[in-house]
Motif scaffolding. Structure first.
Motif, PDB file in Angstrom:
ATOM      1  N   ARG A   1       6.132   5.602   6.022  1.00  0.00           N
ATOM      2  CA  ARG A   1       5.179   5.974   4.970  1.00  0.00           C
ATOM      3  C   ARG A   1       4.466   4.757   4.397  1.00  0.00           C
ATOM      4  O   ARG A   1       3.387   4.888   3.829  1.00  0.00           O
ATOM      5  CB  ARG A   1       5.895   6.743   3.876  1.00  0.00           C
ATOM      6  N   VAL A   2       5.067   3.600   4.534  1.00  0.00           N
ATOM      7  CA  VAL A   2       4.420   2.360   4.083  1.00  0.00           C
ATOM      8  C   VAL A   2       3.316   1.968   5.054  1.00  0.00           C
ATOM      9  O   VAL A   2       2.234   1.556   4.651  1.00  0.00           O
ATOM     10  CB  VAL A   2       5.457   1.214   3.960  1.00  0.00           C
ATOM     11  N   HIS A   3       3.581   2.096   6.347  1.00  0.00           N
ATOM     12  CA  HIS A   3       2.655   1.604   7.368  1.00  0.00           C
ATOM     13  C   HIS A   3       1.673   2.647   7.894  1.00  0.00           C
ATOM     14  O   HIS A   3       0.694   2.286   8.547  1.00  0.00           O
ATOM     15  CB  HIS A   3       3.434   1.002   8.540  1.00  0.00           C
ATOM     16  N   TRP A   4       1.921   3.922   7.631  1.00  0.00           N
ATOM     17  CA  TRP A   4       1.055   4.982   8.153  1.00  0.00           C
ATOM     18  C   TRP A   4       0.569   5.873   7.027  1.00  0.00           C
ATOM     19  O   TRP A   4       1.316   6.193   6.113  1.00  0.00           O
ATOM     20  CB  TRP A   4       1.806   5.828   9.186  1.00  0.00           C
ATOM     21  N   GLN A   5      -0.678   6.292   7.105  1.00  0.00           N
ATOM     22  CA  GLN A   5      -1.249   7.202   6.127  1.00  0.00           C
ATOM     23  C   GLN A   5      -0.845   8.631   6.479  1.00  0.00           C
ATOM     24  O   GLN A   5      -0.473   8.913   7.624  1.00  0.00           O
ATOM     25  CB  GLN A   5      -2.770   7.063   6.124  1.00  0.00           C
ATOM     26  N   PRO A   6      -0.902   9.553   5.514  1.00  0.00           N
ATOM     27  CA  PRO A   6      -0.498  10.937   5.789  1.00  0.00           C
ATOM     28  C   PRO A   6      -1.255  11.591   6.951  1.00  0.00           C
ATOM     29  O   PRO A   6      -0.711  12.458   7.627  1.00  0.00           O
ATOM     30  CB  PRO A   6      -0.801  11.663   4.473  1.00  0.00           C
ATOM     31  N   ASP A   7      -2.496  11.136   7.204  1.00  0.00           N
ATOM     32  CA  ASP A   7      -3.267  11.731   8.295  1.00  0.00           C
ATOM     33  C   ASP A   7      -2.991  11.089   9.649  1.00  0.00           C
ATOM     34  O   ASP A   7      -3.639  11.395  10.641  1.00  0.00           O
ATOM     35  CB  ASP A   7      -4.766  11.685   7.988  1.00  0.00           C
ATOM     36  N   GLY A   8      -2.008  10.173   9.712  1.00  0.00           N
ATOM     37  CA  GLY A   8      -1.615   9.560  10.977  1.00  0.00           C
ATOM     38  C   GLY A   8      -2.328   8.261  11.315  1.00  0.00           C
ATOM     39  O   GLY A   8      -2.016   7.633  12.324  1.00  0.00           O
ATOM     40  N   ARG A   9      -3.288   7.867  10.478  1.00  0.00           N
ATOM     41  CA  ARG A   9      -3.972   6.592  10.724  1.00  0.00           C
ATOM     42  C   ARG A   9      -3.119   5.444  10.185  1.00  0.00           C
ATOM     43  O   ARG A   9      -2.438   5.588   9.181  1.00  0.00           O
ATOM     44  CB  ARG A   9      -5.343   6.566  10.041  1.00  0.00           C
ATOM     45  N   LYS A  10      -3.189   4.303  10.888  1.00  0.00           N
ATOM     46  CA  LYS A  10      -2.450   3.124  10.452  1.00  0.00           C
ATOM     47  C   LYS A  10      -3.062   2.604   9.163  1.00  0.00           C
ATOM     48  O   LYS A  10      -4.272   2.513   9.036  1.00  0.00           O
ATOM     49  CB  LYS A  10      -2.482   2.042  11.526  1.00  0.00           C
ATOM     50  N   ARG A  11      -2.213   2.270   8.213  1.00  0.00           N
ATOM     51  CA  ARG A  11      -2.660   1.749   6.931  1.00  0.00           C
ATOM     52  C   ARG A  11      -3.177   0.331   7.100  1.00  0.00           C
ATOM     53  O   ARG A  11      -2.716  -0.408   7.972  1.00  0.00           O
ATOM     54  CB  ARG A  11      -1.481   1.764   5.959  1.00  0.00           C
ATOM     55  N   ASP A  12      -4.132  -0.070   6.303  1.00  0.00           N
ATOM     56  CA  ASP A  12      -4.643  -1.430   6.299  1.00  0.00           C
ATOM     57  C   ASP A  12      -3.477  -2.410   6.128  1.00  0.00           C
ATOM     58  O   ASP A  12      -2.581  -2.185   5.301  1.00  0.00           O
ATOM     59  CB  ASP A  12      -5.645  -1.585   5.148  1.00  0.00           C
ATOM     60  N   GLU A  13      -3.460  -3.477   6.915  1.00  0.00           N
ATOM     61  CA  GLU A  13      -2.346  -4.434   6.898  1.00  0.00           C
ATOM     62  C   GLU A  13      -2.098  -5.018   5.502  1.00  0.00           C
ATOM     63  O   GLU A  13      -0.955  -5.153   5.069  1.00  0.00           O
ATOM     64  CB  GLU A  13      -2.614  -5.558   7.902  1.00  0.00           C
ATOM     65  N   ALA A  14      -3.160  -5.366   4.790  1.00  0.00           N
ATOM     66  CA  ALA A  14      -3.005  -5.931   3.449  1.00  0.00           C
ATOM     67  C   ALA A  14      -2.368  -4.910   2.506  1.00  0.00           C
ATOM     68  O   ALA A  14      -1.504  -5.259   1.681  1.00  0.00           O
ATOM     69  CB  ALA A  14      -4.349  -6.404   2.912  1.00  0.00           C
ATOM     70  N   ASP A  15      -2.773  -3.648   2.620  1.00  0.00           N
ATOM     71  CA  ASP A  15      -2.203  -2.596   1.789  1.00  0.00           C
ATOM     72  C   ASP A  15      -0.725  -2.396   2.117  1.00  0.00           C
ATOM     73  O   ASP A  15       0.114  -2.270   1.220  1.00  0.00           O
ATOM     74  CB  ASP A  15      -2.981  -1.297   1.995  1.00  0.00           C
ATOM     75  N   ALA A  16      -0.404  -2.372   3.403  1.00  0.00           N
ATOM     76  CA  ALA A  16       0.994  -2.205   3.812  1.00  0.00           C
ATOM     77  C   ALA A  16       1.851  -3.366   3.303  1.00  0.00           C
ATOM     78  O   ALA A  16       2.951  -3.158   2.790  1.00  0.00           O
ATOM     79  CB  ALA A  16       1.095  -2.094   5.331  1.00  0.00           C
ATOM     80  N   ARG A  17       1.341  -4.586   3.425  1.00  0.00           N
ATOM     81  CA  ARG A  17       2.090  -5.752   2.924  1.00  0.00           C
ATOM     82  C   ARG A  17       2.303  -5.677   1.420  1.00  0.00           C
ATOM     83  O   ARG A  17       3.377  -6.010   0.915  1.00  0.00           O
ATOM     84  CB  ARG A  17       1.390  -7.048   3.296  1.00  0.00           C
ATOM     85  N   ALA A  18       1.288  -5.226   0.698  1.00  0.00           N
ATOM     86  CA  ALA A  18       1.414  -5.085  -0.754  1.00  0.00           C
ATOM     87  C   ALA A  18       2.478  -4.046  -1.105  1.00  0.00           C
ATOM     88  O   ALA A  18       3.271  -4.243  -2.035  1.00  0.00           O
ATOM     89  CB  ALA A  18       0.069  -4.699  -1.362  1.00  0.00           C
ATOM     90  N   ARG A  19       2.511  -2.943  -0.351  1.00  0.00           N
ATOM     91  CA  ARG A  19       3.518  -1.909  -0.581  1.00  0.00           C
ATOM     92  C   ARG A  19       4.928  -2.431  -0.298  1.00  0.00           C
ATOM     93  O   ARG A  19       5.865  -2.159  -1.043  1.00  0.00           O
ATOM     94  CB  ARG A  19       3.232  -0.679   0.270  1.00  0.00           C
ATOM     95  N   VAL A  20       5.081  -3.214   0.770  1.00  0.00           N
ATOM     96  CA  VAL A  20       6.385  -3.805   1.083  1.00  0.00           C
ATOM     97  C   VAL A  20       6.792  -4.777  -0.029  1.00  0.00           C
ATOM     98  O   VAL A  20       7.960  -4.803  -0.451  1.00  0.00           O
ATOM     99  CB  VAL A  20       6.368  -4.504   2.460  1.00  0.00           C
ATOM    100  N   ALA A  21       5.861  -5.564  -0.538  1.00  0.00           N
ATOM    101  CA  ALA A  21       6.155  -6.514  -1.618  1.00  0.00           C
ATOM    102  C   ALA A  21       6.618  -5.774  -2.875  1.00  0.00           C
ATOM    103  O   ALA A  21       7.561  -6.209  -3.554  1.00  0.00           O
ATOM    104  CB  ALA A  21       4.933  -7.373  -1.915  1.00  0.00           C
ATOM    105  N   GLU A  22       5.993  -4.633  -3.173  1.00  0.00           N
ATOM    106  CA  GLU A  22       6.410  -3.825  -4.319  1.00  0.00           C
ATOM    107  C   GLU A  22       7.847  -3.338  -4.151  1.00  0.00           C
ATOM    108  O   GLU A  22       8.650  -3.380  -5.083  1.00  0.00           O
ATOM    109  CB  GLU A  22       5.488  -2.618  -4.487  1.00  0.00           C
ATOM    110  N   ILE A  23       8.159  -2.870  -2.956  1.00  0.00           N
ATOM    111  CA  ILE A  23       9.513  -2.383  -2.688  1.00  0.00           C
ATOM    112  C   ILE A  23      10.515  -3.534  -2.804  1.00  0.00           C
ATOM    113  O   ILE A  23      11.567  -3.402  -3.417  1.00  0.00           O
ATOM    114  CB  ILE A  23       9.598  -1.719  -1.299  1.00  0.00           C
TER     115      ILE A  23
END
Length: 66
Positions: free
Chosen positions: A39-61
């Protein structure tokens, strides 16, 4: 000596092996949040999330205590 931060668990396994089921059950038993990296790396529609957004989400976690 300061106490260690909360223990973090990583569940690894093949597709369909029950990782999510195990994580959900452990979260219920231990009263801890569950983070699904799909869920961090993929959007609900199956598209890969932007790398910067995914990294930010991992940093939050990673910044959380549990």
């Amino acid at each position: 000596m300061s106490p260690p931060r909360s223990i973090r668990w990583v569940i690894v396994g093949n597709s369909g092996s029950g990782k999510s089921t195990l994580a959900e059950r452990l979260g219920q038993i231990l009263h801890r949040p569950i983070y699904d990296l799909d869920r961090v790396h993929w959007q609900p529609d199956g598209r890969k999330r932007d790398e910067a957004d995914a990294r930010a989400r991992v940093a939050e976690i990673a910044a959380t205590d549990a």
